[in-house]
Scaffold this active site. Structure first.
Site, short mmCIF file in Angstrom:
data_model
loop_
_atom_site.label_atom_id
_atom_site.label_comp_id
_atom_site.label_asym_id
_atom_site.label_seq_id
_atom_site.Cartn_x
_atom_site.Cartn_y
_atom_site.Cartn_z
CB THR A 126 -1.03 0.13 1.27
OG1 THR A 126 -1.45 1.37 1.38
CG2 THR A 126 -0.02 -0.35 2.52
CG ASP A 127 -1.01 5.02 -0.73
OD1 ASP A 127 -1.67 4.41 0.01
OD2 ASP A 127 -1.70 6.08 -1.50
CD GLU A 128 -3.04 3.92 4.67
OE1 GLU A 128 -2.70 3.74 6.11
OE2 GLU A 128 -4.13 3.95 4.39
CE1 TYR A 151 -3.24 -2.24 6.05
CE2 TYR A 151 -2.98 -0.03 5.49
CZ TYR A 151 -3.10 -1.42 5.07
OH TYR A 151 -3.29 -1.55 4.00
CE LYS A 155 -0.24 -4.41 3.14
NZ LYS A 155 -0.86 -5.82 2.65
#
Ligand code: NAD
Ligand code: TDX
Length: 339
Positions: A126-128, A151, A155
């Site tokens: 994810t971009d997060e 989260y 990741k």
């Protein structure tokens, strides 16, 4: 024939992926391994449940014995790891299950990929993992990782482990980092489906903080076509950002939903901000565009309209969800949020 272990295929993005692949390809056999947590829903896969190139297994990616058995029995050649705990707000309420599934689970899959010598391992990230942006700039694949929520940290840890397996053992890992998805079958804890369903039920629409946090939106089918392309042509050891250059402040999305549903802006309720709330995401996807010739095909205007219409026409799908354990989650999430 590719024999692909798709994990988390009963969730939002995974089920859209399986539906897309089985409709368009006859050279892929899919084993879908999903634990069916609160987010997993076999109703998403009704159209393909009896497909000859599809087999569903209820199980946990952390279970090494089961994963080993599936690799052997189905002669797995490729892995696409969608399985994850995926909701930031839930990770703020409790982080342990995020570490377990997202980090340990990925590790179990990587160990098996090493043991059985797969042809490709696509890690859906994810971009997060990049953290938060100020008013200018975009995330590049080379942007240092600075995850801010439990989260995102889980990741990022999984990404690091995947790249370590590539460098150390030559496991053919490719990582994708996509921006915020929307589309059919998204669980109504995420911004867009939550706001649609609350508005349809004339419930308040809880907007965090000032509503000006920015997300970069992509239609789930565009994301999945990029994943398909990475599966086919992605270079091992590489990371590919995926996005459709559609930055929107949250309040704009919420107002658009209300407008399409013919509801009043008075349903909007500004509530206490998410702790550690990332201000802005924007993703630069030139690499996948230039190297793999991928392009997003859906415009935000038409795909969001279709998405809202789908929720309008598929009340049975979401009514079943919100009549279950969802109410307890919702109370827990929003009881302390009122300003
Ligand atoms: P989701 O929460 O809708 O689905 C997750 C699926 O994984 C569910 O079916 C769940 O049952 C399954 N699962 C959870 N724990 C498991 C376990 N231990 N073993 C087996 N299955 C398990 O998530 P999503 O939105 O479809 O996201 C899919 C992937 O894409 C995730 O890895 C997420 O980090 C990533 N991603 C999501 C977005 C987004 O906007 N939703 C954006 C970028 C990346
Ligand atoms: O009730 C809400 N009110 C609100 O203002 C909710 C649920 C969200 N928000 C805000 C928070 C964010 O700024 O809307 C924005 C989007 O929130 P989410 O839908 O929870 O997504 P986000 O936190 O951006 O994370 C998503 O994108 C990246 C996915 O959940 C992740 O799985 C993915 O990795």
């Amino acid at each position: 024939m590719k024999n692909i272990l798709v994990t988390g295929g009963a969730g939002f993005i995974g089920s859209n992926f399986i539906n897309h692949i089985l409709k368009n390809r006859s050279d892929i056999f899919i084993v879908n391994l999903d634990k069916l947590t609160y987010a997993g829903n076999l109703n998403n896969l009704k159209d393909v449940e009896n497909h000859q190139n599809y087999f569903f297994v209820k199980g946990d990616i952390v279970n090494d014995e089961l994963v080993n058995y599936l690799f052997q029995k189905y002669e797995i050649t490729h892995v696409i790891n969608f399985a994850a705990e995926s909701h930031v707000d839930r990770s703020i309420l409790g982080s342990e299950v995020f570490f377990r599934t997202n980090v340990l689970g990925t590790n179990v899959l990587l160990e098996n990929a090493k043991r059985f010598g797969v042809e490709k391992f696509v890690q859906i990230s994810t971009d997060e993992v990049y953290g938060s942006l100020g008013p200018v700039g975009e995330f590049e694949e080379t942007t240092p990782l600075q995850p801010n929520s439990p989260y995102a940290a889980s990741k990022a840890a999984a990404d690091m482990m995947a790249l370590a397996f590539y460098h150390t053992y030559h496991v053919p890992v490719v990582i994708t980092r996509c921006s915020n998805n929307y589309g059919l079958y998204q669980f109504p804890e995420k911004l867009i489906p939550l706001m649609i369903i609350n508005a349809m039920n004339n419930k308040k629409l809880p907007v965090y903080g000032d509503g000006l946090n920015v997300r970069d939106w992509i239609y789930v089918i565009d994301h999945n076509k990029a994943v398909e392309m990475v599966l086919e042509k992605g270079k091992v050891g590489e990371v590919y950002n995926i996005g459709a250059s559609t930055e929107k402040p949250n309040i704009e999305i919420v107002k658009l939903i209300l407008k399409q549903l013919g509801k009043s802006d008075k349903l909007i309720e500004y509530v206490k901000d998410r702790p550690g709330h990332d201000r802005r995401y924007a993703i630069n996807s030139s690499k996948i565009k230039n190297e793999l010739a991928w392009q997003p095909q859906y415009s935000f205007e038409s795909a969001i309209k279709n998405t809202i219409n789908w929720y309008l026409e598929n009340e049975n799908w979401w009514k079943e969800i919100i009549s279950g354990d969802y109410q307890n989650y919702y109370k827990l999430q929003y009881s302390s949020r009122s300003n």
